[in-house]
Design a protein around this motif. Sequence first.
Motif: not given
Length: 148
Positions: A97-108
């Motif tokens: 889930l932390v990896q999911v959040a990091a991908v979301c941060a990168a996309w944003v």
Amino acid sequence: MYPTLFNTPGLARFAEEIDAERSRQLDKFGDQRHPDGSGPTLGFLGRTIDQYVTVTRTVADRHNAADPAMTPWALILLEEVFEACAEADPTRLRAELVQVAAVCAAWVSDLDRRPAAAPAPSAAEENPEAACLRAMADADIASHPNRI
């Protein structure tokens, strides 16, 4: 003055937006407690979560082999989400889930750095993998509407 908490460009703004959204969620729904519902036996639309992990990894690997810069964010995020949903162990689930959040941060961050919004691709320009996944989902929904 407070110490700097984030060194990654744009991450402080992203974290503030997440904090504001979580505050809205807490105001609206209160502190929620739900079962994880994750693990390798999770399934939807007639497929197991492991099948979704395999499909997204295969498609991502094909994109990365051709040109990593052209791998779409949606595919990267889906791969991480499916990997998280396949985890039953709470420690590994949290890491995913932390990896999911990091991908979301990168996309944003990528969205925030673009000069202008590009128009969405037409159906004729749609990525073949996306069209295939959409057709698979549409077929499952049409043949098994009670699974939704």
